[in-house]
Design a protein around this motif. Structure first.
Motif, PDB file in Angstrom:
ATOM      1  N   GLU A   1      60.621 -48.245 158.824  1.00  0.00           N
ATOM      2  CA  GLU A   1      59.839 -48.315 160.058  1.00  0.00           C
ATOM      3  C   GLU A   1      60.735 -48.002 161.272  1.00  0.00           C
ATOM      4  OE1 GLU A   1      56.765 -48.332 160.885  1.00  0.00           O
ATOM      5  OE2 GLU A   1      56.843 -49.070 162.930  1.00  0.00           O
ATOM      6  N   TRP A   2      61.317 -46.818 161.281  1.00  0.00           N
ATOM      7  CA  TRP A   2      62.067 -46.299 162.434  1.00  0.00           C
ATOM      8  C   TRP A   2      63.063 -47.326 162.986  1.00  0.00           C
ATOM      9  CZ3 TRP A   2      61.286 -41.431 161.629  1.00  0.00           C
ATOM     10  CH2 TRP A   2      60.052 -40.989 161.186  1.00  0.00           C
TER      11      TRP A   2
ATOM     12  N   HIS B   1      56.281 -35.250 162.074  1.00  0.00           N
ATOM     13  CA  HIS B   1      56.094 -36.695 162.194  1.00  0.00           C
ATOM     14  C   HIS B   1      57.447 -37.290 162.604  1.00  0.00           C
ATOM     15  CE1 HIS B   1      53.578 -40.330 160.897  1.00  0.00           C
ATOM     16  NE2 HIS B   1      54.707 -40.832 161.373  1.00  0.00           N
ATOM     17  N   PHE B   2      57.767 -37.149 163.868  1.00  0.00           N
ATOM     18  CA  PHE B   2      58.943 -37.740 164.539  1.00  0.00           C
ATOM     19  C   PHE B   2      60.283 -37.042 164.331  1.00  0.00           C
ATOM     20  CE2 PHE B   2      57.315 -42.431 165.106  1.00  0.00           C
ATOM     21  CZ  PHE B   2      56.210 -41.951 165.792  1.00  0.00           C
TER      22      PHE B   2
ATOM     23  N   TRP C   1      47.489 -46.957 156.978  1.00  0.00           N
ATOM     24  CA  TRP C   1      48.942 -46.911 157.053  1.00  0.00           C
ATOM     25  C   TRP C   1      49.435 -48.241 156.512  1.00  0.00           C
ATOM     26  CZ3 TRP C   1      52.327 -43.103 158.134  1.00  0.00           C
ATOM     27  CH2 TRP C   1      53.673 -43.472 158.166  1.00  0.00           C
TER      28      TRP C   1
ATOM     29  N   TYR D   1      46.465 -49.382 166.440  1.00  0.00           N
ATOM     30  CA  TYR D   1      47.126 -50.598 165.947  1.00  0.00           C
ATOM     31  C   TYR D   1      46.847 -51.851 166.767  1.00  0.00           C
ATOM     32  CZ  TYR D   1      49.722 -47.805 162.613  1.00  0.00           C
ATOM     33  OH  TYR D   1      50.039 -46.978 161.564  1.00  0.00           O
TER      34      TYR D   1
ATOM     35  N   TRP E   1      52.637 -57.700 167.052  1.00  0.00           N
ATOM     36  CA  TRP E   1      51.583 -56.892 167.684  1.00  0.00           C
ATOM     37  C   TRP E   1      50.279 -57.652 167.517  1.00  0.00           C
ATOM     38  CZ3 TRP E   1      52.411 -51.496 164.904  1.00  0.00           C
ATOM     39  CH2 TRP E   1      53.693 -51.027 165.178  1.00  0.00           C
TER      40      TRP E   1
ATOM     41  N   GLN F   1      60.029 -41.487 156.346  1.00  0.00           N
ATOM     42  CA  GLN F   1      59.893 -42.921 156.094  1.00  0.00           C
ATOM     43  C   GLN F   1      59.863 -43.276 154.608  1.00  0.00           C
ATOM     44  OE1 GLN F   1      56.583 -43.040 159.251  1.00  0.00           O
ATOM     45  NE2 GLN F   1      57.372 -45.119 159.285  1.00  0.00           N
TER      46      GLN F   1
ATOM     47  N   GLU G   1      45.611 -43.132 161.189  1.00  0.00           N
ATOM     48  CA  GLU G   1      46.415 -44.323 160.838  1.00  0.00           C
ATOM     49  C   GLU G   1      45.751 -45.583 161.358  1.00  0.00           C
ATOM     50  OE1 GLU G   1      50.540 -44.413 162.136  1.00  0.00           O
ATOM     51  OE2 GLU G   1      50.815 -42.328 161.523  1.00  0.00           O
TER      52      GLU G   1
ATOM     53  N   PHE H   1      54.373 -52.453 155.761  1.00  0.00           N
ATOM     54  CA  PHE H   1      53.037 -51.931 156.046  1.00  0.00           C
ATOM     55  C   PHE H   1      52.297 -51.519 154.764  1.00  0.00           C
ATOM     56  CE2 PHE H   1      54.623 -51.334 160.410  1.00  0.00           C
ATOM     57  CZ  PHE H   1      53.469 -51.489 161.176  1.00  0.00           C
TER      58      PHE H   1
ATOM     59  N   ASN I   1      52.369 -35.710 165.217  1.00  0.00           N
ATOM     60  CA  ASN I   1      51.977 -37.111 165.138  1.00  0.00           C
ATOM     61  C   ASN I   1      52.441 -37.853 166.390  1.00  0.00           C
ATOM     62  OD1 ASN I   1      51.106 -39.573 163.540  1.00  0.00           O
ATOM     63  ND2 ASN I   1      53.197 -40.122 164.098  1.00  0.00           N
ATOM     64  N   GLU I   2      51.532 -38.542 167.030  1.00  0.00           N
ATOM     65  CA  GLU I   2      51.820 -39.424 168.163  1.00  0.00           C
ATOM     66  C   GLU I   2      52.704 -38.771 169.229  1.00  0.00           C
ATOM     67  OE1 GLU I   2      53.217 -43.098 166.404  1.00  0.00           O
ATOM     68  OE2 GLU I   2      51.191 -43.627 165.807  1.00  0.00           O
TER      69      GLU I   2
ATOM     70  N   ASN J   1      45.392 -42.820 165.767  1.00  0.00           N
ATOM     71  CA  ASN J   1      46.142 -43.918 165.138  1.00  0.00           C
ATOM     72  C   ASN J   1      45.901 -45.148 166.009  1.00  0.00           C
ATOM     73  OD1 ASN J   1      47.188 -41.813 163.656  1.00  0.00           O
ATOM     74  ND2 ASN J   1      49.307 -42.061 164.338  1.00  0.00           N
TER      75      ASN J   1
HETATM   76  O1  IFM Z   1      55.286 -46.245 160.967  1.00  0.00           O
HETATM   77  C1  IFM Z   1      54.631 -45.778 162.091  1.00  0.00           C
HETATM   78  C2  IFM Z   1      54.248 -44.331 161.933  1.00  0.00           C
HETATM   79  O2  IFM Z   1      55.332 -43.531 161.644  1.00  0.00           O
HETATM   80  C3  IFM Z   1      53.610 -43.824 163.190  1.00  0.00           C
HETATM   81  N1  IFM Z   1      52.528 -44.683 163.592  1.00  0.00           N
HETATM   82  C4  IFM Z   1      52.772 -46.094 163.664  1.00  0.00           C
HETATM   83  C5  IFM Z   1      53.371 -46.577 162.362  1.00  0.00           C
HETATM   84  C6  IFM Z   1      53.635 -48.089 162.442  1.00  0.00           C
HETATM   85  O3  IFM Z   1      54.492 -48.359 163.491  1.00  0.00           O
END
Ligand code: IFM
Length: 449
Positions: A407-408, A136-137, A400, A306, A335, A41, A362, A416, A180-181, A304
């Motif tokens: 942002e993907w 991380h993804f 974060w 949100y 969100w 990112q 996060e 952010f 991650n996630e 994490n």
């Molecule tokens: O940007 C992402 C991050 O890579 C993973 N957690 C959520 C963030 C916000 O969407």
């Protein structure tokens, strides 16, 4: 006389400064204030990764944007470290990019390895301790060519990658996040099909989750054996959400919300405690599998947080709907901003895993005008403080994010960052909320009205 005094006092109230009524919330000594990022990112030029390839698909990313140079962090490590120092953080959560250090199977890129070693040196020179994320993804494209998560040798390959990182890059780092996630990666990649490897196959999703846990076990053991000198800790960064029924009077909505909570929030996160992955969503996925060596491989609970989702089953469309109430305050990605949920999630983690340390890996907000970030920070940090005073063992808070970043699927529009990034010239500018966060971190406390 008493009456006169009361009148005088009430006349005085508006004249008093707000701070006269402020309450100070102090965090535990040694609380770790931290900021978080991820390699793909922010670094730029992640050319050997699956996301780099995926971004080329028309429609994969909003406005067909591509990560490209991202926030050019690769060339700005020193500058960005000084930004962290200005934030008074003592910890920085970032990811190592597998595709950069092993761009082809078994071929290690020594320059990239040196780059990360220097990054750690640079951070430590400013008194900032790294917290490392291994995945991380993103995956290297050569791993994808072999079958991604379903490649039978995946856990072994991930172990080799971990070994390189732990022995050559970060032999003395304390806190490690293997994945991650996990639920986002596998749901996005195998069920929704909106992330690599772009599949719609829930059976494969089950296999991928299992492979991830097997890889975690390998990685966990290796980090612990190679890193004896420090109090090393290994865990995940779980993405937890609050699920609520849209209609409080509708039993189907209640049932669905609680099923989602169970499946999304707790199934994977509990597996390292029991040694068994049990994930079940009717008509979608069913996994029940013991994983060798998994039990006891989560040293801390990384979370994490949100937002919250309102869940409804539409009989007319015959599908599950996720929504945000019209009156809710939302961020730029729509969100819901729901600080109470942060408190609830932290309490629930403590209830389920009473002896586990919690790291907030996060928490943040997409807010390009920086209109809500300060209030977001105050409300979320207060919620976290409340959970801590009630016994939640929260030891760190990573915001974060340090900087605006890619942002993907949403591309570059969501902002952010505590620092704004001008993507034309890569100039960083602190947002007002950055100053606020730096004061909180410096004082280890928060003033609330
Ligand atoms: O940007 C992402 C991050 O890579 C993973 N957690 C959520 C963030 C916000 O969407």
């Amino acid at each position: 006389m008493k009456f006169l005094f009361l009148i005088l006092f009430s006349l005085l109230i508006p004249a008093l400064p707000n701070s006269a009524f402020a309450k100070v919330l102090t965090f535990p000594a040694n609380f770790k204030w931290c900021v978080a990022t991820a390699a793909h990112q922010i670094e730029g030029d992640n050319i050997n990764s699956d996301w780099w390839a995926f971004e080329k698909n028309p429609g994969a990313i909003k406005n067909n944007e591509k990560s490209g140079k991202a926030s050019d962090h690769w060339n700005r490590v020193e500058e960005d470290t000084l930004l962290m120092k200005d934030l008074n953080v003592k910890s920085y959560r970032f990811s190592i990019e597998w595709a950069k250090i092993e761009p082809l199977e078994g071929q290690w890129n020594q320059a990239a390895i040196e780059h990360y070693k220097n990054e750690i040196k640079t951070l430590r020179a400013q008194g900032i301790e790294p917290m490392i994320t291994l995945h991380h993804f993103t995956l290297p494209t050569w791993v994808v060519a072999k079958g991604s998560w379903e490649w039978t040798e995946f856990p072994k390959a991930f172990k080799k990658y971990t070994e390189k990182v732990v022995t050559e890059i970060a032999p003395d780092v304390q806190d490690w996040i293997t994945f991650n996630e996990p639920m986002v990666v596998i749901f996005g990649g195998y069920i929704a099909g909106v992330m690599p490897p772009r599949r719609n196959d829930s059976k494969a999703a089950g296999r991928a989750l299992t492979a991830m846990l097997q890889a975690h076990v390998q990685s966990y053991n290796l980090i612990h054996t190679q890193n004896k000198k420090t109090m090393v800790r290994v865990g995940f960064a779980h993405h937890l959400r609050v699920f609520e029924p849209t209609q409080w009077f509708n039993p189907v909505d209640w049932l669905l919300a609680s099923q989602l909570d169970k499946a999304w929030n707790w199934a994977f996160a509990t597996a390292p405690e029991t040694g068994r992955l049990q994930l079940y969503v009717p008509f979608l996925i069913s996994v029940d599998q013991d994983i060798e060596g998994l039990k006891g491989t989560q040293d801390f609970f990384g979370v994490n947080y949100y937002t919250r989702d309102h869940i409804h089953f539409s009989l007319t469309k015959f599908e599950l709907e996720r929504s945000v109430p019209a009156e809710a305050q939302v961020n730029d990605l729509k969100w819901e901003i729901y600080p109470e949920g942060f408190y609830l999630i932290l309490k629930e983690i403590s209830k389920r895993f009473p002896s586990k340390d919690i790291l907030v890996t996060e928490n943040g907000i997409a807010d390009h005008r920086d209109a809500f970030r300060k209030v977001f920070l105050t409300s979320h940090l207060s919620a976290m403080h409340r959970a801590i005073t009630e016994g939640a063992r929260v030891q760190a808070y990573c915001h974060w994010s340090l900087l605006d970043n890619f942002e993907w699927n949403e591309g570059f529009a969501p902002r952010f960052g505590l620092y704004e990034v001008n993507y034309t010239n890569q100039k960083r500018t602190p947002r007002g909320s950055a100053l606020y966060f730096s004061e909180v971190a410096k004082k280890n406390s928060l003033e609330v009205e």
